[in-house]
Design an enzyme around this catalytic site. Structure first.
Site, PDB file in Angstrom:
ATOM      1  N   CYS A 140      -0.748 -21.727 -18.606  1.00  0.00           N
ATOM      2  CA  CYS A 140      -1.718 -20.655 -18.364  1.00  0.00           C
ATOM      3  C   CYS A 140      -1.190 -19.699 -17.298  1.00  0.00           C
ATOM      4  CB  CYS A 140      -3.054 -21.229 -17.920  1.00  0.00           C
ATOM      5  SG  CYS A 140      -4.234 -19.937 -17.487  1.00  0.00           S
ATOM      6  N   GLU A 178     -26.681 -18.462  23.560  1.00  0.00           N
ATOM      7  CA  GLU A 178     -26.333 -17.062  23.830  1.00  0.00           C
ATOM      8  C   GLU A 178     -26.144 -16.352  22.498  1.00  0.00           C
ATOM      9  OE1 GLU A 178     -22.003 -16.871  25.095  1.00  0.00           O
ATOM     10  OE2 GLU A 178     -22.241 -19.009  24.728  1.00  0.00           O
ATOM     11  N   GLU A 228     -15.503 -11.408  22.928  1.00  0.00           N
ATOM     12  CA  GLU A 228     -15.652 -10.562  21.749  1.00  0.00           C
ATOM     13  C   GLU A 228     -15.544  -9.092  22.103  1.00  0.00           C
ATOM     14  OE1 GLU A 228     -16.065 -12.631  19.311  1.00  0.00           O
ATOM     15  OE2 GLU A 228     -16.846 -11.528  17.585  1.00  0.00           O
ATOM     16  N   CYS A 243      -5.208 -17.385 -21.195  1.00  0.00           N
ATOM     17  CA  CYS A 243      -4.200 -17.965 -22.094  1.00  0.00           C
ATOM     18  C   CYS A 243      -4.789 -18.431 -23.420  1.00  0.00           C
ATOM     19  CB  CYS A 243      -3.470 -19.122 -21.401  1.00  0.00           C
ATOM     20  SG  CYS A 243      -4.488 -20.586 -21.174  1.00  0.00           S
ATOM     21  N   LEU A 256     -16.516 -21.576  14.564  1.00  0.00           N
ATOM     22  CA  LEU A 256     -17.728 -22.348  14.856  1.00  0.00           C
ATOM     23  C   LEU A 256     -18.348 -22.853  13.566  1.00  0.00           C
ATOM     24  CD1 LEU A 256     -19.348 -19.865  17.397  1.00  0.00           C
ATOM     25  CD2 LEU A 256     -18.429 -22.116  17.945  1.00  0.00           C
ATOM     26  N   TYR A 291     -16.927 -15.198  26.759  1.00  0.00           N
ATOM     27  CA  TYR A 291     -17.769 -16.368  26.512  1.00  0.00           C
ATOM     28  C   TYR A 291     -16.986 -17.679  26.409  1.00  0.00           C
ATOM     29  CZ  TYR A 291     -16.419 -15.040  21.752  1.00  0.00           C
ATOM     30  OH  TYR A 291     -15.709 -14.684  20.649  1.00  0.00           O
ATOM     31  N   LYS A 342     -24.586 -14.478  19.342  1.00  0.00           N
ATOM     32  CA  LYS A 342     -23.280 -14.476  18.682  1.00  0.00           C
ATOM     33  C   LYS A 342     -22.971 -13.015  18.385  1.00  0.00           C
ATOM     34  CE  LYS A 342     -20.643 -16.652  15.021  1.00  0.00           C
ATOM     35  NZ  LYS A 342     -20.006 -15.486  14.413  1.00  0.00           N
ATOM     36  N   LYS A 381     -27.010 -18.942  12.579  1.00  0.00           N
ATOM     37  CA  LYS A 381     -26.945 -17.576  12.064  1.00  0.00           C
ATOM     38  C   LYS A 381     -28.340 -17.053  11.714  1.00  0.00           C
ATOM     39  CE  LYS A 381     -22.760 -16.218  11.140  1.00  0.00           C
ATOM     40  NZ  LYS A 381     -21.993 -16.605  10.043  1.00  0.00           N
ATOM     41  N   CYS A 415      -9.886 -24.326 -17.693  1.00  0.00           N
ATOM     42  CA  CYS A 415      -8.883 -24.037 -18.717  1.00  0.00           C
ATOM     43  C   CYS A 415      -7.993 -25.271 -18.843  1.00  0.00           C
ATOM     44  CB  CYS A 415      -8.074 -22.831 -18.266  1.00  0.00           C
ATOM     45  SG  CYS A 415      -6.471 -22.692 -19.041  1.00  0.00           S
ATOM     46  N   ASP A 429     -21.247  -9.773  16.973  1.00  0.00           N
ATOM     47  CA  ASP A 429     -20.552  -9.479  15.720  1.00  0.00           C
ATOM     48  C   ASP A 429     -19.431  -8.480  15.976  1.00  0.00           C
ATOM     49  OD1 ASP A 429     -19.938  -9.575  13.102  1.00  0.00           O
ATOM     50  OD2 ASP A 429     -21.689  -8.455  12.402  1.00  0.00           O
ATOM     51  N   TYR A 442       0.837  -1.189   0.000  1.00  0.00           N
ATOM     52  CA  TYR A 442       0.000   0.000   0.000  1.00  0.00           C
ATOM     53  C   TYR A 442       0.880   1.249   0.000  1.00  0.00           C
ATOM     54  CZ  TYR A 442      -3.334   3.504   1.553  1.00  0.00           C
ATOM     55  OH  TYR A 442      -4.097   4.638   1.652  1.00  0.00           O
ATOM     56  N   ASP A 443       1.894   1.228   0.869  1.00  0.00           N
ATOM     57  CA  ASP A 443       2.788   2.375   0.963  1.00  0.00           C
ATOM     58  C   ASP A 443       3.468   2.637  -0.380  1.00  0.00           C
ATOM     59  OD1 ASP A 443       2.099   2.679   3.552  1.00  0.00           O
ATOM     60  OD2 ASP A 443       3.881   1.704   4.379  1.00  0.00           O
ATOM     61  N   CYS A 475     -10.087 -19.952 -22.330  1.00  0.00           N
ATOM     62  CA  CYS A 475      -9.582 -19.282 -21.135  1.00  0.00           C
ATOM     63  C   CYS A 475      -9.257 -17.826 -21.464  1.00  0.00           C
ATOM     64  CB  CYS A 475      -8.334 -20.006 -20.639  1.00  0.00           C
ATOM     65  SG  CYS A 475      -7.500 -19.128 -19.324  1.00  0.00           S
TER      66      CYS A 475
HETATM   67  S1  IVH Z   1     -17.551 -19.555  21.158  1.00  0.00           S
HETATM   68  C1  IVH Z   1     -14.342 -22.811  20.127  1.00  0.00           C
HETATM   69  N1  IVH Z   1     -19.403 -17.759  21.592  1.00  0.00           N
HETATM   70  O1  IVH Z   1     -17.675 -16.330  16.525  1.00  0.00           O
HETATM   71  C2  IVH Z   1     -15.201 -21.705  19.673  1.00  0.00           C
HETATM   72  N2  IVH Z   1     -17.934 -17.401  19.755  1.00  0.00           N
HETATM   73  O2  IVH Z   1     -17.379 -18.204  14.282  1.00  0.00           O
HETATM   74  C3  IVH Z   1     -15.222 -20.583  20.636  1.00  0.00           C
HETATM   75  N3  IVH Z   1     -18.339 -15.311  18.561  1.00  0.00           N
HETATM   76  O3  IVH Z   1     -14.207 -16.578  16.519  1.00  0.00           O
HETATM   77  C4  IVH Z   1     -16.108 -19.494  20.194  1.00  0.00           C
HETATM   78  N4  IVH Z   1     -19.992 -14.609  19.821  1.00  0.00           N
HETATM   79  O4  IVH Z   1     -15.251 -14.430  17.411  1.00  0.00           O
HETATM   80  C5  IVH Z   1     -18.377 -18.128  20.811  1.00  0.00           C
HETATM   81  N5  IVH Z   1     -21.042 -16.228  22.137  1.00  0.00           N
HETATM   82  C6  IVH Z   1     -20.035 -16.590  21.366  1.00  0.00           C
HETATM   83  C7  IVH Z   1     -19.605 -15.794  20.301  1.00  0.00           C
HETATM   84  C8  IVH Z   1     -18.553 -16.254  19.502  1.00  0.00           C
HETATM   85  C9  IVH Z   1     -19.227 -14.325  18.783  1.00  0.00           C
HETATM   86  C10 IVH Z   1     -17.364 -15.323  17.457  1.00  0.00           C
HETATM   87  C11 IVH Z   1     -15.943 -15.560  17.837  1.00  0.00           C
HETATM   88  C12 IVH Z   1     -15.491 -16.739  17.036  1.00  0.00           C
HETATM   89  C13 IVH Z   1     -16.495 -16.759  15.945  1.00  0.00           C
HETATM   90  C14 IVH Z   1     -16.641 -18.166  15.418  1.00  0.00           C
END
Ligand code: IVH
Length: 719
Positions: free
Chosen positions: A466, A131, A191, A439, A98, A243, A133, A331, A460, A135, A51-52, A436
């Site tokens: 190629c 619980e 997180e 090539c 996960l 967590y 997840k 999800k 290809c 973000d 980038y630099d 292709c």
């Molecule tokens: S447990 C062995 N719990 O999801 C796995 N992960 O896709 C330990 N994340 O890298 C992860 N909320 O960054 C766990 N309640 C939760 C979470 C969580 C977010 C994220 C975490 C992980 C990613 C896996």
């Protein structure tokens, strides 16, 4: 994107004004795109050094051609990216990911899979935690004698960045653990995230300062934690939910839920929406409740995580590949958007696949600007699915169409559907190339000899001639989970390839030597400097010794991903052993062939690809040349606690009564043993249950040690 016009190879003072103007414009667009990837997606595709170099060239152009320095110029805008460098920290317990599921049925399958693995009846009580997840980005914080000593990002799971000083500025992260019975070593994982409110405030400040805006809270959190100056991190109100855990010297609880309570008592925030559930129905109920409440939480979540509550069961269940068998990320459905398909481009992959990419009118989906999406393959564009069935009611996708795209979390956006009413009258069916684009070789869809069906992917046939395949192979070779050569990003590879400096993997390791003798040294070229050249060569030198699994993965053998590479490395121990076995396995009747296909996780397709790779004479030559340059470290027996079966080859046969076959295999592998499917001279132990037949006889004939399940448990314990 890359500024690959001919002028970029000249030094700035050799350019005419029109050439400089053209390059300035291309380069400006390119830099802006890298800024966008960096700030908005937190997913840069070039290294800081590259980038630099681009910026330097851009500035050099303006230095010599001041007329290019208009108010539109990037140099007139604030917010140049800092070159940040963090030290690395190796995770003592890897940070895994996960497994994902989207549909409710996948939760049911997940629970069934666990019962099957444990050989439990459908009505045996099995408790899970559920619980949100979060973000954000995961962080591992190490406490020794209750004091925070290090904090590291996830990185590639094995090694992350040392962000200790920044983590100390996060209010939710205690510097000293509270309460009693604190283990000597305690690694907390969780997180780092930003609330919606704080995210908005940060972007307001960015805007006021004329700096680029962050696309979403996750990127802003990542950008804030990964700051070289902890003062900047401190000015951004990051939050943290705990967590999970890594290395722990003495476990303070024996359930997941219990651990969450312990984490809370130590002074961490744990998510208040964490529940215990004892049926799939309860899990789904909690999922839907969280989904309904999602918008009111004040921070981003992208699903719900279920975990087996009993930690001894987690231990028994272990891992598949890089994710725990005992957890699932359920999800939320992908977010969708409507936009226009402006063009279809074909990317040639490492194995010659012609991959159609949709170039879209940029559109925001779930806070991220999307301008590219995958179109999968030729049939997908035509409206034909994997089994020859119609998809989208058989409607094809045409350039100019208004399309519906979706994007789910970290998954590549997809073109899902066409809004037929908006199709321009002159839109024509897309003609998939039969040659292709790189090539010009014929591109064909092979017929699978077993099924008689045409492969969905057109490839290809140029093979080694190629250039696109060669470049992609090189990019794969230097990529993060392969040789991981810093400063050798995609752009550099393109540049080196075009100039003929690096065309095969082995060329990377002779580059410094050739450069020293060259009349056109890198350090004298535009866009390079003494330091960047020195850094690049140092990065290459640092990789002259590489682990066997990385090396195997780097070769880019079709179908051999990271997991297979690791399995092969673990099984064979040295590259010589792997190479010899792969060559011998060319004879399908050989013992080597039987051994290869008996490795757990290596199916017939992978085995075939390995055999083919080592049969190819050019690959042999490449390997010899490469091995003259690099040292491939043998794979040590996995770092388990002392195990009486480490390094031994075990065969399970007959019906097992105390564990399933899958569990037995996972257990043996966890203890460092290799599990084989057939008895040979190399077998050390045969564990035989009732009904064992020919394998038992073979073991007796070869004098291999035989034991029953009780004998096995007496040997290895029940852990
Ligand atoms: S447990 C062995 N719990 O999801 C796995 N992960 O896709 C330990 N994340 O890298 C992860 N909320 O960054 C766990 N309640 C939760 C979470 C969580 C977010 C994220 C975490 C992980 C990613 C896996």
């Amino acid at each position: 994107m890359s500024a690959k016009n001919a002028s970029s190879l000249k030094s700035v003072d050799e350019l005419t004004l029109p050439e400089a103007r053209a390059e300035h414009e291309t380069l400006g667009r390119e830099i802006a795109e890298h800024d966008r990837r960096y700030y908005e997606e937190d997913a840069p595709t070039v290294s800081d050094a590259e980038y630099d170099a681009l910026r330097k060239r851009y500035e050099a152009l303006e230095g010599l051609f001041p007329e290019l320095k208009t108010s539109e110029s990037l140099t007139q805008k604030v917010g140049a990216r800092a070159s940040e460098k963090f030290a690395k920290i190796r995770h003592r317990v890897p940070m895994l990911s996960l497994a994902n599921g989207f549909a409710d049925e996948e939760v049911e399958e997940f629970v069934e899979r666990i019962r099957r693995f444990l050989q439990w009846k459908a009505d045996a009580p099995l408790v899970f935690t559920a619980e949100p997840k979060i973000d954000g980005l995961s962080l591992s914080i190490r406490y020794e004698k209750g004091r925070l000593v290090t904090a590291a990002t996830r990185g590639d799971g094995a090694e992350g960045e040392d962000v200790t000083n920044n983590a100390r500025t996060v209010g939710d992260i205690p510097h000293v653990l509270e309460g009693s019975n604190i283990p000597d070593v305690f690694e907390v994982r969780g997180e780092v995230y930003l609330s919606h409110k704080d995210f908005a405030a940060i972007n307001e400040r960015q805007e006021a300062a004329g700096k680029p805006l962050f696309a979403n809270p996750r990127n802003a959190a990542a950008g804030s934690l990964r700051q070289l100056d902890p003062k900047i991190t401190a000015s951004r109100p990051l939050c943290f939910f705990a967590y999970a855990w890594g290395e722990v010297s003495a476990m303070p609880a024996d359930t997941q839920y219990g651990m969450m309570e312990v984490l809370r008592s130590f002074g961490f925030k744990v998510n208040p929406l964490t529940r215990r559930c004892s049926s799939v129905a309860e899990m789904l109920e909690h999922y839907h409740a969280i989904e309904t409440d999602r918008a009111n939480l004040g921070y981003d979540i992208d699903g719900v995580v279920y975990k087996v509550d009993d930690l001894s069961l987690q231990q028994r269940l272990g891992f598949v590949s890089r994710s725990p068998r005992w957890a699932l990320a359920h999800k939320f459905p992908a977010q969708k958007a409507v936009t226009v398909l402006e063009d279809i481009e074909i990317n040639v992959g490492r194995t010659g696949s012609l991959n159609p990419i949709a170039r879209l009118r940029p559109v925001t989906v779930g806070g991220v600007v999307v301008s590219n999406a995958t179109l999968h393959n030729e049939d997908y564009i035509k409206g034909i699915g994997g089994n020859g069935e119609k998809i989208r009611g058989g409607v094809d996708i045409r350039i100019g169409d208004t399309v519906i795209i979706n994007r789910a979390g970290d998954v590549i956006p997809k073109v899902l559907d066409v809004v037929l009413e908006k199709r321009p009258a002159d839109a024509k069916p897309y003609e998939f190339p039969t040659h292709c684009p790189a090539c010009g070789s014929h591109a064909v869809r092979e017929v699978n000899p077993r099924t008689g069906k045409e492969d969905a992917v057109r490839r290809c046939t140029g093979g080694l001639i190629c250039p696109a395949q060669a470049r992609e192979r090189l990019k794969h070779f230097v990529s993060r989970n392969a040789f991981d050569i810093e400063g050798m990003g995609e752009q550099r590879i393109d540049e080196f390839y075009e100039e003929g400096l690096v065309q095969r993997p082995q060329d990377i390791f002779t580059l410094a030597e050739r450069n020293a003798r060259s009349l056109k040294r890198l350090e004298n070229r535009e866009g390079w400097g003494e330091t960047s050249v020195r850094n690049l060569f140092a990065a290459i030198e640092a990789r002259r010794s590489v682990s066997l699994n990385r090396f195997t993965f780097a070769l880019g053998i079709p179908h051999v991903g990271e997991t297979s590479a690791r399995l092969l490395a673990r099984h064979f121990g040295t590259f010589e052993a792997l190479r010899e076995a792969a060559k011998a396995a060319a004879d399908p009747e050989s013992e080597a062939h039987a051994e290869l296909t008996a490795i757990g996780g290596i199916g017939p397709v992978v085995a075939e690809a390995i055999v083919e790779f080592f049969k190819e004479e050019h690959n042999e030559e490449m390997l010899d040349a490469l091995l003259a340059q690099v040292n491939v470290e043998p794979m040590e027996a996995p770092a388990t606690v002392y195990s009486p079966v480490a390094g031994k080859t075990v065969v399970f046969t007959g019906s097992l009564e105390q564990m399933t076959r899958e569990e037995a295999k996972a257990m043996a592998e966890r203890l460092g043993a290799k599990v084989a499917g057939s008895v040979s001279k190399k077998t050390d132990i045969v564990v035989a249950g009732p009904g064992a037949g020919s394998k038992l006889a073979k073991a007796a004939e070869l004098g291999v040690q035989v034991m029953d399940e009780d004998g096995w448990f007496a040997l290895v314990g029940r852990g």
